[in-house]
Motif scaffolding. Structure first.
Motif, PDB file in Angstrom:
ATOM      1  N   LYS A 123       0.812  -1.222   0.000  1.00  0.00           N
ATOM      2  CA  LYS A 123       0.000   0.000   0.000  1.00  0.00           C
ATOM      3  C   LYS A 123       0.845   1.270   0.000  1.00  0.00           C
ATOM      4  O   LYS A 123       0.551   2.207  -0.755  1.00  0.00           O
ATOM      5  CB  LYS A 123      -0.951  -0.010   1.194  1.00  0.00           C
ATOM      6  N   PRO A 124       1.922   1.372   0.818  1.00  0.00           N
ATOM      7  CA  PRO A 124       2.735   2.596   0.770  1.00  0.00           C
ATOM      8  C   PRO A 124       3.377   2.836  -0.598  1.00  0.00           C
ATOM      9  O   PRO A 124       3.492   3.985  -1.035  1.00  0.00           O
ATOM     10  CB  PRO A 124       3.802   2.350   1.839  1.00  0.00           C
ATOM     11  N   GLN A 125       3.777   1.763  -1.281  1.00  0.00           N
ATOM     12  CA  GLN A 125       4.337   1.904  -2.627  1.00  0.00           C
ATOM     13  C   GLN A 125       3.284   2.445  -3.592  1.00  0.00           C
ATOM     14  O   GLN A 125       3.553   3.338  -4.403  1.00  0.00           O
ATOM     15  CB  GLN A 125       4.831   0.553  -3.147  1.00  0.00           C
ATOM     16  N   LEU A 129       3.117   6.080  -5.699  1.00  0.00           N
ATOM     17  CA  LEU A 129       2.993   6.170  -7.154  1.00  0.00           C
ATOM     18  C   LEU A 129       1.781   7.012  -7.554  1.00  0.00           C
ATOM     19  O   LEU A 129       1.829   7.722  -8.568  1.00  0.00           O
ATOM     20  CB  LEU A 129       2.907   4.772  -7.762  1.00  0.00           C
ATOM     21  N   TYR A 130       0.695   6.946  -6.775  1.00  0.00           N
ATOM     22  CA  TYR A 130      -0.443   7.838  -7.047  1.00  0.00           C
ATOM     23  C   TYR A 130      -0.036   9.296  -6.840  1.00  0.00           C
ATOM     24  O   TYR A 130      -0.439  10.183  -7.609  1.00  0.00           O
ATOM     25  CB  TYR A 130      -1.640   7.475  -6.173  1.00  0.00           C
TER      26      TYR A 130
END
Length: 304
Positions: A123-125, A129-130
């Motif tokens: 989720k943090p990755q 990217l968002y």
């Protein structure tokens, strides 16, 4: 062009990457009388290593000379602002080159796909990217505004489970966070149906969330069934009713009339037909059907 509907257009066809080969489809669309044409920059050899190939651009300009259409453009499918940051500059350079071509040719909209990443990312990755994608669209949106082109970000789908990408409602949230006049949506109704099928989401809720932002609409039919069954030909895919078939309206079962009544589209929306090259024998009947759908959308979107 009728003053009682949104505009209706179609994506042109070109062969072997050569711009001059667009003439055959332009002749057909001129005879039928579409309002606009979407130029398939994604299929043309117009950019090399992020630089516009000026001789090829001139060939395309000559092919368009004297035609009666308004124009939009479709940038490269592979442009991905959620890519590994190491490669982001390559994606931005190609997007900028296609934006320069779009502006040079007087295109009102340039369509490009929303980003994607591997489904196994944490989720943090994904959130990082968002963030990267929003920042990139904000910068490119300013460039598009200066060039007089509206970027229309198209919803895609999780192809055979091998990528994670925004659902239509997530894309709507992203665009509202970006909040830029020249970064709007392209609602692809078939893509929305396929994405909802793969994730078990409600098509009406998902598509409806994107309608108010959709200055551009890609309209083509399918059965909204994820293409997880191996097929060898387009005819097999059609026979099974799987995948993103790009069929004439009415060949599949997508509820166009209901979807375009879910909310109001932005002023001056373009409804653009994306027909599979094997189905161009049905282009005229598809334009007629698209005009009917666009008229329903226009009536729904008129001020009270």
């Amino acid at each position: 062009m009728s003053q009682a509907t949104f505009r209706v257009g179609a994506s042109a066809e070109s062969a072997n990457g050569l711009p001059a080969t667009i003439n055959e489809s332009l002749d057909i669309l001129e005879k039928i009388g579409t309002d606009t044409v979407e130029l398939p920059l994604l299929w043309m050899e117009l950019v090399a290593n992020g630089e516009v190939m000026q001789a090829r651009l001139e060939e395309l300009r000559q092919a368009l000379a004297g035609r009666p259409f308004g124009y939009s453009a479709h940038a490269a499918i592979g442009i991905n602002f959620m890519s590994d940051p190491v490669y982001l500059d390559l994606h931005v350079r190609l997007a900028r080159a296609h934006l320069a071509i779009s502006a040079e040719l007087g295109c009102e909209h340039m369509v490009l796909h929303t980003g994607f990443c591997p489904p196994y990312f944490a989720k943090p990755q994904i959130e990082k990217l968002y963030d990267q994608q929003r920042e990139t669209f904000l910068k490119l949106g300013e460039e598009a505004k200066a060039a007089g082109v509206v970027l229309c970000v198209e919803n895609i789908f999780a192809e055979k489970g091998n990528r994670l990408t925004a659902t239509p409602s997530q894309l709507a949230k992203e665009l509202r966070l970006i909040n830029h006049s020249h970064v709007m949506a392209c609602l692809d109704i078939s893509h929305a149906a396929l994405h909802c099928d793969s994730l078990g989401l409600d098509l009406m809720e998902e598509a409806g969330a994107l309608v108010p932002l959709a200055k551009h609409v890609h309209i083509h039919d399918s059965f909204g069934r994820t293409g997880n069954i191996p097929v060898h030909t387009q005819q097999e895919a059609l026979g099974l009713g799987v995948g993103d078939l790009h069929l004439p309206i009415g060949w599949g079962n997508l509820p166009f009339d209901e979807i375009v009544c879910l909310d109001r589209f932005p002023k001056d929306a373009i409804f653009n037909i994306e027909l599979n090259k094997h189905r161009w024998h049905a282009i005229e009947e598809t334009v007629v059907a698209a005009r009917r759908v666009a008229k329903i959308a226009f009536e729904q979107s008129r001020p009270d």
